[in-house]
Design an enzyme around this catalytic site. Structure first.
Site, mmCIF file in Angstrom:
data_model
loop_
_atom_site.group_PDB
_atom_site.id
_atom_site.type_symbol
_atom_site.label_atom_id
_atom_site.label_comp_id
_atom_site.label_asym_id
_atom_site.label_seq_id
_atom_site.Cartn_x
_atom_site.Cartn_y
_atom_site.Cartn_z
ATOM 1 N N HIS A 46 -0.721 -18.225 3.167
ATOM 2 C CA HIS A 46 0.678 -17.821 2.998
ATOM 3 C C HIS A 46 0.792 -16.664 2.011
ATOM 4 O O HIS A 46 1.669 -15.803 2.154
ATOM 5 C CB HIS A 46 1.500 -19.014 2.515
ATOM 6 C CG HIS A 46 2.971 -18.733 2.424
ATOM 7 N ND1 HIS A 46 3.747 -18.436 3.522
ATOM 8 C CD2 HIS A 46 3.802 -18.687 1.345
ATOM 9 C CE1 HIS A 46 4.985 -18.226 3.140
ATOM 10 N NE2 HIS A 46 5.056 -18.363 1.824
ATOM 11 N N LYS A 96 16.726 -11.196 4.774
ATOM 12 C CA LYS A 96 17.443 -12.475 4.833
ATOM 13 C C LYS A 96 17.764 -12.971 3.434
ATOM 14 O O LYS A 96 17.081 -12.650 2.461
ATOM 15 C CB LYS A 96 16.617 -13.523 5.582
ATOM 16 C CG LYS A 96 15.385 -14.026 4.825
ATOM 17 C CD LYS A 96 14.637 -15.088 5.605
ATOM 18 C CE LYS A 96 13.407 -15.556 4.821
ATOM 19 N NZ LYS A 96 12.598 -16.524 5.576
ATOM 20 N N ASP A 127 8.219 -23.241 10.446
ATOM 21 C CA ASP A 127 8.477 -24.628 10.057
ATOM 22 C C ASP A 127 9.632 -25.171 10.904
ATOM 23 O O ASP A 127 9.428 -25.755 11.958
ATOM 24 C CB ASP A 127 8.775 -24.705 8.565
ATOM 25 C CG ASP A 127 8.807 -26.135 8.037
ATOM 26 O OD1 ASP A 127 8.788 -27.073 8.855
ATOM 27 O OD2 ASP A 127 8.842 -26.327 6.817
ATOM 28 N N THR A 128 10.857 -24.942 10.495
ATOM 29 C CA THR A 128 11.991 -25.429 11.287
ATOM 30 C C THR A 128 12.470 -24.391 12.301
ATOM 31 O O THR A 128 13.393 -24.664 13.081
ATOM 32 C CB THR A 128 13.168 -25.811 10.371
ATOM 33 O OG1 THR A 128 13.574 -24.652 9.622
ATOM 34 C CG2 THR A 128 12.767 -26.928 9.415
#
Length: 314
Positions: free
Chosen positions: A133, A195, A225-226
């Protein structure tokens, strides 16, 4: 010289058996025999069911939630050390807990550093991971870390799509470096999304920086992830005039309701590697195997060869 090298043995944790079997097929060796015995309260015990004395032991385990996967890997390392392995290499296609790589507010843990400490204390000699990451996680270790890139799998697939007016995009400013590497290699424009999060896993606002009108856009990220960010970015690209939108992401975490969001989004396709087993139903997901990438790296590490020639981009 090579004949004097210690023998290779490959073992796998419970949730990464599928990956280890593919790696072993590429290496032309058998997957090692290991047993994990569970107690009634959920505690478990790891044991190697064959001798590994003097061997170069590769332990394949992605450490995605739940934490049993990380604990399994730690016990595997400890058992290998106590069984007199010559060297112990953790093969972690997905390095979990990596999003907690810094103090972004007061009084929080740095989980990525803690995991690095746990692995080192357990007795690992080297780590092989893919698309961390954050690159700085390599510096959390005082042992060698081979950081692989899924670009060697993704780029040939992108080229096979023969997209007419390709644009590479990052769904957030934090991923700009990664997306820019793809854009430079493919010699295509780069677009960014800016964002603002309301809280973790919740995007408040997003804007596009760059021109995507009549373009075939590929969003690049390290994980989903989501799927809130990636689907919001895809919808925004289409609203901005894009011809089509796809996404490529190394790690398919895909927590609910990610699959539903992807299927209902403007995305034509979302490409993942098999670093994490994807067992959910999502019609737009394409899974690309990185087993050969890891097998080649294991082979090169064993024979003390350079692995940098495997990198298309960094």
């Amino acid at each position: 010289m090579i004949d004097n090298l210690p023998p290779i043995k490959v073992f796998a944790g419970t949730k990464s058996q599928y990956m280890a079997k593919e790696i072993c097929r590429e290496l032309g060796c058998e997957l090692g025999k290991m047993n994990i015995q569970y107690f009634a309260d959920g505690e478990f015990e790891v044991s190697f069911e064959e001798s590994i004395r003097g061997c170069e032991v590769y332990l394949v385990q992605s450490t995605f939630p739940n934490s049993d996967n990380l604990m399994e890997l730690l016990l595997m390392i400890d058992a290998a050390k106590r069984a007199s392995a010559a060297s112990i290499i953790a093969v972690m296609p997905y390095f979990g807990w990596a999003r907690q790589d810094r103090k972004d507010k007061p009084r929080v843990s740095i989980a990525a550093k803690l995991v690095a400490n746990l692995l080192t204390t357990a007795g690992v000699d080297r780590v092989i991971a893919m698309d961390l990451h954050a690159d700085q996680i390599q510096g959390f270790f005082d042992i060698p870390v081979d950081h692989l890139y899924a670009s060697s799998v993704f780029i040939p697939y992108i080229q096979s799509l023969n997209l007419k007016d390709l644009v590479i995009a990052s769904p957030d400013v934090g991923g700009a470096k990664r997306a820019n590497s793809y854009a430079k290699y493919l010699n295509v424009p780069l677009v960014l999304c800016h964002k603002q999060r309301a809280k973790a896993n919740v995007v408040a606002t997003m804007t596009v920086i760059g021109d995507v009108r009549d373009k075939d856009v590929i969003l690049v990220d390290d994980m989903v992830d989501t799927a809130g960010t990636i689907t919001k970015a895809a919808d925004l690209m289409m609203q901005s005039g894009a011809r089509s939108v796809r996404a490529l992401c190394s790690h398919a975490i895909m927590s609910d309701p990610a699959s539903e969001r992807v299927d209902n989004s403007a995305l034509v396709e979302i490409m993942f590697t098999n670093s994490i087993p994807f067992t959910k139903s999502c019609h737009k997901v394409t899974i690309l195997s990185v087993a050969r990438l890891f097998a080649d790296t294991i082979r090169r590490v064993h024979t003390h060869e350079s692995i940098s020639s495997q990198y298309l981009i960094k």
